[in-house]
Design a protein around this motif. Structure first.
Motif, PDB file in Angstrom:
ATOM      1  N   SER A   1      -6.403   3.816 -11.959  1.00 43.78           N
ATOM      2  CA  SER A   1      -5.856   2.521 -11.566  1.00 43.78           C
ATOM      3  C   SER A   1      -6.445   1.384 -12.395  1.00 43.78           C
ATOM      4  O   SER A   1      -5.845   0.310 -12.494  1.00 43.78           O
ATOM      5  CB  SER A   1      -6.113   2.240 -10.075  1.00 43.78           C
ATOM      6  OG  SER A   1      -7.482   1.960  -9.838  1.00 43.78           O
TER       7      SER A   1
ATOM      8  N   THR B   1      -3.975  13.752  -3.427  1.00 45.69           N
ATOM      9  CA  THR B   1      -4.306  14.525  -2.224  1.00 45.69           C
ATOM     10  C   THR B   1      -3.158  15.454  -1.857  1.00 45.69           C
ATOM     11  O   THR B   1      -3.382  16.628  -1.520  1.00 45.69           O
ATOM     12  CB  THR B   1      -4.646  13.588  -1.055  1.00 45.69           C
ATOM     13  OG1 THR B   1      -5.742  12.743  -1.444  1.00 45.69           O
ATOM     14  CG2 THR B   1      -5.026  14.359   0.194  1.00 45.69           C
ATOM     15  N   GLN B   2      -1.931  14.959  -1.940  1.00 46.60           N
ATOM     16  CA  GLN B   2      -0.772  15.809  -1.632  1.00 46.60           C
ATOM     17  C   GLN B   2      -0.683  16.981  -2.597  1.00 46.60           C
ATOM     18  O   GLN B   2      -0.394  18.105  -2.187  1.00 46.60           O
ATOM     19  CB  GLN B   2       0.512  14.991  -1.664  1.00 46.60           C
ATOM     20  CG  GLN B   2       0.714  14.127  -0.448  1.00 46.60           C
ATOM     21  CD  GLN B   2       2.134  13.616  -0.368  1.00 46.60           C
ATOM     22  OE1 GLN B   2       2.716  13.184  -1.361  1.00 46.60           O
ATOM     23  NE2 GLN B   2       2.702  13.678   0.820  1.00 46.60           N
TER      24      GLN B   2
ATOM     25  N   PRO C   1       0.816  -1.218   0.000  1.00 47.39           N
ATOM     26  CA  PRO C   1       0.000   0.000   0.000  1.00 47.39           C
ATOM     27  C   PRO C   1       0.851   1.270   0.000  1.00 47.39           C
ATOM     28  O   PRO C   1       1.904   1.330   0.637  1.00 47.39           O
ATOM     29  CB  PRO C   1      -0.798  -0.103   1.308  1.00 47.39           C
ATOM     30  CG  PRO C   1      -0.816  -1.558   1.629  1.00 47.39           C
ATOM     31  CD  PRO C   1       0.490  -2.109   1.113  1.00 47.39           C
ATOM     32  N   ASP C   2       0.396   2.243  -0.762  1.00 44.91           N
ATOM     33  CA  ASP C   2       1.006   3.575  -0.848  1.00 44.91           C
ATOM     34  C   ASP C   2       2.405   3.598  -1.448  1.00 44.91           C
ATOM     35  O   ASP C   2       3.089   4.623  -1.389  1.00 44.91           O
ATOM     36  CB  ASP C   2       1.012   4.271   0.521  1.00 44.91           C
ATOM     37  CG  ASP C   2      -0.396   4.531   1.034  1.00 44.91           C
ATOM     38  OD1 ASP C   2      -1.266   4.882   0.225  1.00 44.91           O
ATOM     39  OD2 ASP C   2      -0.617   4.366   2.248  1.00 44.91           O
TER      40      ASP C   2
ATOM     41  N   ARG D   1      -1.039   1.832  -8.547  1.00 47.07           N
ATOM     42  CA  ARG D   1      -1.770   1.488  -7.311  1.00 47.07           C
ATOM     43  C   ARG D   1      -2.770   2.597  -6.996  1.00 47.07           C
ATOM     44  O   ARG D   1      -2.425   3.774  -6.944  1.00 47.07           O
ATOM     45  CB  ARG D   1      -0.812   1.329  -6.138  1.00 47.07           C
ATOM     46  CG  ARG D   1       0.047   0.082  -6.205  1.00 47.07           C
ATOM     47  CD  ARG D   1       0.689  -0.179  -4.858  1.00 47.07           C
ATOM     48  NE  ARG D   1      -0.324  -0.442  -3.851  1.00 47.07           N
ATOM     49  CZ  ARG D   1      -0.840  -1.644  -3.598  1.00 47.07           C
ATOM     50  NH1 ARG D   1      -0.443  -2.690  -4.268  1.00 47.07           N
ATOM     51  NH2 ARG D   1      -1.758  -1.791  -2.660  1.00 47.07           N
TER      52      ARG D   1
ATOM     53  N   HIS E   1      -3.160   9.064  -2.637  1.00 49.67           N
ATOM     54  CA  HIS E   1      -2.214   9.765  -1.764  1.00 49.67           C
ATOM     55  C   HIS E   1      -1.535  10.911  -2.526  1.00 49.67           C
ATOM     56  O   HIS E   1      -1.469  12.043  -2.037  1.00 49.67           O
ATOM     57  CB  HIS E   1      -1.180   8.769  -1.234  1.00 49.67           C
ATOM     58  CG  HIS E   1      -0.083   9.389  -0.448  1.00 49.67           C
ATOM     59  ND1 HIS E   1      -0.265   9.861   0.839  1.00 49.67           N
ATOM     60  CD2 HIS E   1       1.210   9.627  -0.758  1.00 49.67           C
ATOM     61  CE1 HIS E   1       0.879  10.366   1.281  1.00 49.67           C
ATOM     62  NE2 HIS E   1       1.784  10.234   0.330  1.00 49.67           N
ATOM     63  N   ALA E   2      -1.033  10.623  -3.723  1.00 47.86           N
ATOM     64  CA  ALA E   2      -0.334  11.641  -4.511  1.00 47.86           C
ATOM     65  C   ALA E   2      -1.272  12.778  -4.905  1.00 47.86           C
ATOM     66  O   ALA E   2      -0.919  13.962  -4.778  1.00 47.86           O
ATOM     67  CB  ALA E   2       0.299  11.010  -5.743  1.00 47.86           C
TER      68      ALA E   2
ATOM     69  N   SER F   1     -10.847  10.307  -5.053  1.00 46.80           N
ATOM     70  CA  SER F   1     -11.033   8.852  -4.991  1.00 46.80           C
ATOM     71  C   SER F   1     -11.516   8.309  -6.328  1.00 46.80           C
ATOM     72  O   SER F   1     -11.058   7.258  -6.779  1.00 46.80           O
ATOM     73  CB  SER F   1     -12.026   8.480  -3.891  1.00 46.80           C
ATOM     74  OG  SER F   1     -11.482   8.756  -2.626  1.00 46.80           O
TER      75      SER F   1
ATOM     76  N   ASP G   1      -4.299   3.263  -4.138  1.00 45.67           N
ATOM     77  CA  ASP G   1      -4.009   3.962  -2.883  1.00 45.67           C
ATOM     78  C   ASP G   1      -2.882   4.967  -3.061  1.00 45.67           C
ATOM     79  O   ASP G   1      -2.929   6.071  -2.517  1.00 45.67           O
ATOM     80  CB  ASP G   1      -3.702   2.969  -1.751  1.00 45.67           C
ATOM     81  CG  ASP G   1      -2.707   1.884  -2.128  1.00 45.67           C
ATOM     82  OD1 ASP G   1      -1.988   2.010  -3.150  1.00 45.67           O
ATOM     83  OD2 ASP G   1      -2.633   0.881  -1.400  1.00 45.67           O
ATOM     84  N   TYR G   2      -1.893   4.623  -3.856  1.00 45.71           N
ATOM     85  CA  TYR G   2      -0.795   5.557  -4.106  1.00 45.71           C
ATOM     86  C   TYR G   2      -1.300   6.767  -4.902  1.00 45.71           C
ATOM     87  O   TYR G   2      -0.945   7.910  -4.590  1.00 45.71           O
ATOM     88  CB  TYR G   2       0.370   4.895  -4.845  1.00 45.71           C
ATOM     89  CG  TYR G   2       1.427   5.900  -5.177  1.00 45.71           C
ATOM     90  CD1 TYR G   2       2.278   6.376  -4.178  1.00 45.71           C
ATOM     91  CD2 TYR G   2       1.530   6.443  -6.447  1.00 45.71           C
ATOM     92  CE1 TYR G   2       3.215   7.359  -4.455  1.00 45.71           C
ATOM     93  CE2 TYR G   2       2.462   7.418  -6.730  1.00 45.71           C
ATOM     94  CZ  TYR G   2       3.298   7.871  -5.722  1.00 45.71           C
ATOM     95  OH  TYR G   2       4.222   8.848  -6.003  1.00 45.71           O
TER      96      TYR G   2
END
Length: 195
Positions: free
Chosen positions: A192, A158-159, A48-49, A149, A155-156, A185, A151-152
């Motif tokens: 993905s 969102t950052q 994950p991530d 991925r 994360h990216a 999301s 989840d990755y």
């Protein structure tokens, strides 16, 4: 511009501007052996991530490794692997990962058609395919996001939206500005599942 940013810009230009410098993917495979513990033995992350690197454009990996090496991108787990690497080492590692066939992780979640459609609807107005190309396979310094991925990606994205990450330019920060968590999301799910 600070001396540190000027130096990093010069390094980025040198790394991507020396395509004539021979890249040795075989040597890169040896140098990349420690990468497998997180990024997967075939460059497809199963953690994950952690992003998959298989099939990423060599220029993209080169730039990211230089940003990590110079401390301009803060990923503490990557620091021991990036610090001290020569430009040639980085280019050889990048060449190796670029040769690997991309694909989704083994644990990719099942397709949610509604979420996929929502992400697809968001990608057009955000012009995602302009930089990442129509199949989202990336090019030059632009990453491959297809089959990455989920989840990755979330994360990216969102950052980028929250101003916690910037690439060599600020295009991504602007592209996702104002999107909700649900929007991000949906985009992550859509990308993905692009094979």
């Amino acid at each position: 511009m600070s001396l540190r940013l000027t130096l990093a810009a010069a390094l980025l230009a040198a790394a991507t501007g020396t395509a004539a410098m021979a890249q040795d993917a075989r040597r890169g495979a040896t140098l990349a052996e420690p990468c497998a513990q997180c990024h997967g033995t075939n460059g497809r992350s199963q953690l994950p991530d952690i992003p998959s690197l298989a099939g990423q454009p060599a220029d993209f990996i080169t730039i990211q490794m230089i940003l990590l090496r110079e401390g301009l991108r803060n990923v503490p787990a990557m620091q021991p692997f990036a610090v001290g690497k020569s430009d040639q080492d980085i280019q050889d590692i990048a060449a190796y990962f670029a040769t690997l066939p991309p694909g989704p992780p083994d644990d990719r979640r099942p397709l949610d058609r509604a979420l996929f459609a929502a992400g697809q609807a968001l990608s057009g107005p955000r012009h995602c395919a302009t930089c990442h190309v129509a199949d989202y396979g990336g090019r030059a310094q632009i990453p491959r996001v297809a089959a990455q991925r989920e989840d990755y990606l979330l994360h990216a994205l969102t950052q980028y939206r929250d101003g916690l990450r910037a690439g060599p330019d600020t295009q991504m920060n602007g592209a996702v500005q104002g999107l909700s968590d649900a929007d991000l999301s949906a985009l992550a799910h859509y990308l993905s599942h692009k094979d």
